[in-house]
Design a protein around this motif. Structure first.
Motif, short mmCIF file in Angstrom:
data_model
loop_
_atom_site.label_atom_id
_atom_site.label_comp_id
_atom_site.label_asym_id
_atom_site.label_seq_id
_atom_site.Cartn_x
_atom_site.Cartn_y
_atom_site.Cartn_z
N LEU A 259 26.86 -1.08 -6.55
CA LEU A 259 28.31 -1.01 -6.43
C LEU A 259 28.74 -0.73 -4.99
N GLU A 260 28.00 0.12 -4.31
CA GLU A 260 28.29 0.42 -2.91
C GLU A 260 28.24 -0.86 -2.06
N LEU A 261 27.21 -1.67 -2.26
CA LEU A 261 27.07 -2.92 -1.50
C LEU A 261 28.10 -3.95 -1.93
N MET A 262 28.39 -4.01 -3.24
CA MET A 262 29.40 -4.95 -3.72
C MET A 262 30.79 -4.61 -3.16
N ASN A 263 31.09 -3.32 -3.07
CA ASN A 263 32.39 -2.93 -2.51
C ASN A 263 32.53 -3.43 -1.08
N LEU B 2 20.38 3.26 4.96
CA LEU B 2 19.74 2.35 4.01
C LEU B 2 18.96 1.33 4.83
N ALA B 3 17.70 1.16 4.52
CA ALA B 3 16.85 0.26 5.29
C ALA B 3 17.26 -1.19 5.09
N THR C 111 18.22 -3.03 1.53
CA THR C 111 19.51 -3.72 1.36
C THR C 111 19.29 -5.17 0.96
N ALA C 112 18.37 -5.84 1.64
CA ALA C 112 18.07 -7.24 1.31
C ALA C 112 17.58 -7.37 -0.12
N THR C 113 16.74 -6.46 -0.55
CA THR C 113 16.22 -6.49 -1.92
C THR C 113 17.34 -6.32 -2.94
N ILE C 114 18.22 -5.38 -2.70
CA ILE C 114 19.32 -5.13 -3.63
C ILE C 114 20.25 -6.35 -3.69
#
Length: 132
Positions: free
Chosen positions: A18-22, A45-46, A50-53
């Motif tokens: 959700l943090e990345l989607m925001n 966040l590495a 981040t790429a994996t998520i």
């Protein structure tokens, strides 16, 4: 809570998803580096995490990506308003026993809304009544 969008089932996002989607909802689209640059300064966040998520979100059919040079550009397929509605329905059903008035009451009681915020809520309610 599961919601079908096209052929895909959308589940509630994890906290980091959700943090990345925001971020992506706010910037529209971006690379892993763009997302990292928009994280709050105190959030570490590495790049690989981040790429994996983001790839997981793409596999869940929540994001799409296109190759641009050496980077992938990620773009939301799920609209924020759709996710907000789905999340609220989940809360109403699972926390407030399918009673939206309990949720609204809790929000008003706990948040201690200002007069201005209460007036805004009343305007929204009145507009909703007029639209019906």
């Amino acid at each position: 809570m599961v919601k079908k969008i096209g052929k895909s089932e959308i589940r509630l996002l994890t906290e980091v998803e959700l943090e990345l989607m925001n971020i992506l909802w706010e910037i529209g689209q971006g690379s892993v580096k763009d997302v990292l640059n928009n994280l709050s300064e105190d959030r570490k966040l590495a790049y690989t995490s981040t790429a994996t998520i983001l790839r997981i979100l793409e596999q869940k059919d929540i994001l799409s990506s296109k190759k641009q040079g050496r980077a992938h550009i990620f773009k939301p397929k799920l609209q924020k308003s759709t996710y907000e509605s789905m999340s609220l329905q989940h809360l109403i059903k699972n926390v407030f026993n399918d009673d939206a008035t309990l949720m609204v009451s809790r929000l008003i009681d706990d948040k201690k809304l200002s007069e201005e915020e209460l007036e805004q809520v009343n305007r929204i309610i009145n507009k909703s009544d007029e639209d019906e």
